[in-house]
Enzyme design. Structure first.
Site, mmCIF file in Angstrom:
data_model
loop_
_atom_site.group_PDB
_atom_site.id
_atom_site.type_symbol
_atom_site.label_atom_id
_atom_site.label_comp_id
_atom_site.label_asym_id
_atom_site.label_seq_id
_atom_site.Cartn_x
_atom_site.Cartn_y
_atom_site.Cartn_z
ATOM 1 N N HIS A 1 6.442 38.369 11.562
ATOM 2 C CA HIS A 1 7.827 38.738 11.263
ATOM 3 C C HIS A 1 8.745 38.170 12.341
ATOM 4 O O HIS A 1 8.432 38.245 13.528
ATOM 5 C CB HIS A 1 7.955 40.265 11.233
ATOM 6 C CG HIS A 1 9.366 40.744 11.086
ATOM 7 N ND1 HIS A 1 10.026 40.727 9.878
ATOM 8 C CD2 HIS A 1 10.246 41.250 11.998
ATOM 9 C CE1 HIS A 1 11.240 41.206 10.039
ATOM 10 N NE2 HIS A 1 11.401 41.534 11.322
ATOM 11 N N GLY B 1 11.267 10.145 -18.508
ATOM 12 C CA GLY B 1 9.835 10.083 -18.760
ATOM 13 C C GLY B 1 9.176 8.834 -18.196
ATOM 14 O O GLY B 1 9.833 7.956 -17.624
ATOM 15 N N CYS C 1 4.834 6.295 -4.902
ATOM 16 C CA CYS C 1 5.168 7.511 -4.137
ATOM 17 C C CYS C 1 5.716 7.181 -2.759
ATOM 18 O O CYS C 1 6.784 7.638 -2.373
ATOM 19 C CB CYS C 1 3.935 8.401 -4.008
ATOM 20 S SG CYS C 1 4.174 9.806 -2.895
ATOM 21 N N ASP D 1 -1.201 8.758 -12.153
ATOM 22 C CA ASP D 1 -0.282 8.766 -13.294
ATOM 23 C C ASP D 1 -0.816 8.026 -14.512
ATOM 24 O O ASP D 1 -0.373 8.280 -15.635
ATOM 25 C CB ASP D 1 1.057 8.145 -12.886
ATOM 26 C CG ASP D 1 1.806 8.979 -11.858
ATOM 27 O OD1 ASP D 1 1.269 10.020 -11.438
ATOM 28 O OD2 ASP D 1 2.917 8.588 -11.467
ATOM 29 N N GLY E 1 16.512 15.778 -17.255
ATOM 30 C CA GLY E 1 16.564 17.087 -16.605
ATOM 31 C C GLY E 1 15.258 17.443 -15.936
ATOM 32 O O GLY E 1 14.976 18.615 -15.676
ATOM 33 N N ALA F 1 1.823 13.059 -6.812
ATOM 34 C CA ALA F 1 1.068 12.311 -5.812
ATOM 35 C C ALA F 1 -0.138 13.089 -5.314
ATOM 36 O O ALA F 1 -1.236 12.525 -5.150
ATOM 37 C CB ALA F 1 1.980 11.942 -4.644
ATOM 38 N N LEU G 1 0.837 -1.188 0.000
ATOM 39 C CA LEU G 1 0.000 0.000 0.000
ATOM 40 C C LEU G 1 0.880 1.250 0.000
ATOM 41 O O LEU G 1 1.957 1.269 0.598
ATOM 42 C CB LEU G 1 -0.918 0.008 1.226
ATOM 43 C CG LEU G 1 -2.156 -0.904 1.154
ATOM 44 C CD1 LEU G 1 -2.864 -0.934 2.498
ATOM 45 C CD2 LEU G 1 -3.102 -0.434 0.062
ATOM 46 N N GLY G 2 0.414 2.283 -0.646
ATOM 47 C CA GLY G 2 1.197 3.511 -0.756
ATOM 48 C C GLY G 2 1.762 3.710 -2.139
ATOM 49 O O GLY G 2 2.117 4.823 -2.527
ATOM 50 N N GLY G 3 1.880 2.597 -2.904
ATOM 51 C CA GLY G 3 2.319 2.695 -4.292
ATOM 52 C C GLY G 3 3.734 3.218 -4.459
ATOM 53 O O GLY G 3 4.550 3.204 -3.528
#
Length: 459
Positions: free
Chosen positions: A438, A267, A41, A306, A182, A314, A37-39
């Site tokens: 700040h 790719g 990524c 994808d 690249g 993801a 699980l999670g694939g």
């Protein structure tokens, strides 16, 4: 035969998120994943890569500890222990995978660890068991592309050339690597290896790294990488590969580059295995064609992540998974691909949302630009991270923010604020009038808004 409201093929960030969302809305859900699980990524991409980047950043900070008034640190003996690095990476991944497993159980999702073969748009076979479903969400992801370069396939078979999985299974830290590509993945691994002391050569075919990114951002990062010692060979045509050795043509000359390992990021291609029975319409690049609701050419079949090739990130896959689940459950939902934050986890980080300055010019838009350098930001100076800027692009009719681009140590966190502003159709006046704490890096966003309106305060 067991029947489900929704069957989801693939347990990555698109698949498991859509499963949880659908289950939360009352659907009977089946989630199928052949690995963990999670694939990609979680197991071999986003999370392990970022874990290594964090270690690399700590190492860089250690080497410059004297710049922050810290004495007594013998940096000459400091080194990266590759074995410990890999052990930490695995612990982080395992903890997150176990967390997803708990979420799947908590939401009463049926999970089958196995390979799903789709028989038609209402049935599937998993580990010899046949199941049926009303709706199918395909989330099978993509695979790394291996171009037809003489010798490259053999180099990968022999273990000289590696993809992200191969890198994360390395037993020893290489002394020198050659990275082909690249894109974002290539840049992030170049950043990791360079920071921990490996000699890096980056070979790509374009004029500059990160094609499609804001030109000023890619230029800034390319200069920084070269300053840090990365050798970048752009506009290169690779003619052949022999083991870890690459021969290329550049500026009408042939060059040969050799390292311990060759890393390939050239790719991706869709992972269509198990989907052959579906006659799905594909786009011009061979990915499953979907609409903003993630519907495919078959009424009850959806494709997220994808596999549809829209934007292989993801967080996009997870957002698409939620839209698909909501659409199936009768909730009006659709993707807005115009407001997707994109991040390169480099040193400094790069982050963008909306259109680039180049795109605004090409479209003939009436726009203005405001820019603020980090060298004038108090927190950046205190952190020793002044290489960067924030750029805002706004339309001239209302001052609506249509693009934000930044290079900063905390750009990955800062860009979410810009995305939220754009989601609300906010203007540069809204940002300028928002009081920022700040000192923070985020003040640079406010200053860039003032730069659009008139002039920044601190420049």
């Amino acid at each position: 035969m067991e029947k489900y409201d929704i069957a989801i093929l693939g347990g990555g960030p698109g698949g498991y998120v859509s499963a949880i969302k659908a289950a939360q809305m009352g659907a009977k859900v089946l989630l199928v994943e052949r690995e963990r699980l999670g694939g990609l990524c979680l197991n071999w991409g986003c999370i392990p890569t970022k874990t290594l980047l964090i270690s690399a950043r700590h190492y860089k900070d250690l080497l410059r500890s004297s710049d922050f008034g810290i004495s007594g640190v013998d940096v000459s003996n400091a080194k990266v222990d590759w074995k410990l690095l890999m052990e930490r990476k695995s612990k982080v991944v395992d903890k997150l995978v176990s967390g997803i497993e708990l979420l799947v159980k908590k939401n009463k999702i049926t999970f089958i660890n196995g390979e799903g073969i789709v028989l038609d748009n209402h049935s599937m076979k998993i580990n010899a068991e046949k199941i049926s479903f009303e709706n199918l969400i395909i989330a099978t992801g993509a695979l790394g592309n291996v171009p037809e370069i003489p010798g490259l396939s053999k180099s990968m078979e022999d273990g000289h050339a590696l993809d992200s999985r191969g890198i994360l299974n390395l037993q020893e830290m290489p002394e020198a690597v050659t990275i082909l590509g690249g894109n974002v993945y290539a840049i992030e691994f170049a950043t990791i290896f360079n920071a921990i002391g490996t000699k890096v050569t980056l070979v790509h075919k374009n004029k500059s790294i990160l094609p499609g990114a804001d030109h000023e951002l890619s230029q800034l990062l390319e200069r920084q990488l070269k300053k840090d010692g990365v050798k970048i060979l752009g506009e290169s045509d690779i003619s052949r590969v022999e083991g870890p050795k690459v021969t290329l043509n550049r500026k009408d000359k042939e060059e040969t580059i050799e390292g311990d390992k060759l890393i390939v990021f050239m790719g991706i291609q869709p992972n269509l295995k198990g989907l052959e029975a579906l006659d799905l319409r594909m786009n011009e690049r061979g990915f499953i064609k979907t609409d903003p609701k993630l519907r495919t050419s078959i009424e009850n079949v959806y494709a997220v992540g994808d596999i549809n090739g829209t934007l292989p990130l993801a967080h996009v896959a997870s957002a698409e998974g939620i839209v698909a689940a909501e659409t199936i459950m009768g909730v009006e939902s659709r993707m807005n691909y115009n407001i997707i934050p994109r991040v390169v986890y480099s040193f400094p980080e790069l982050a963008s949302v909306g259109i680039t300055e180049e795109e605004a010019k090409d479209k003939g838009l009436d726009y203005s630009i405001g820019k603020f350098p980090l060298m004038a930001n108090g927190m950046a100076i205190a952190e020793g991270e002044t290489n960067g800027f924030v750029k805002i692009i706004s339309d001239n009719k209302y001052g609506e923010v249509i693009g934000v681009h930044m290079a900063a140590a905390t750009a990955s966190d800062m860009i979410s604020k810009a995305a939220a502003i754009m989601q609300l159709e906010g203007t540069v006046y809204d940002i300028a009038k928002t009081i920022h704490p700040h000192p923070t890096f985020a003040e640079a966003l406010m200053e860039a808004a003032f730069a659009v309106i008139d002039k920044p305060i601190h420049v």
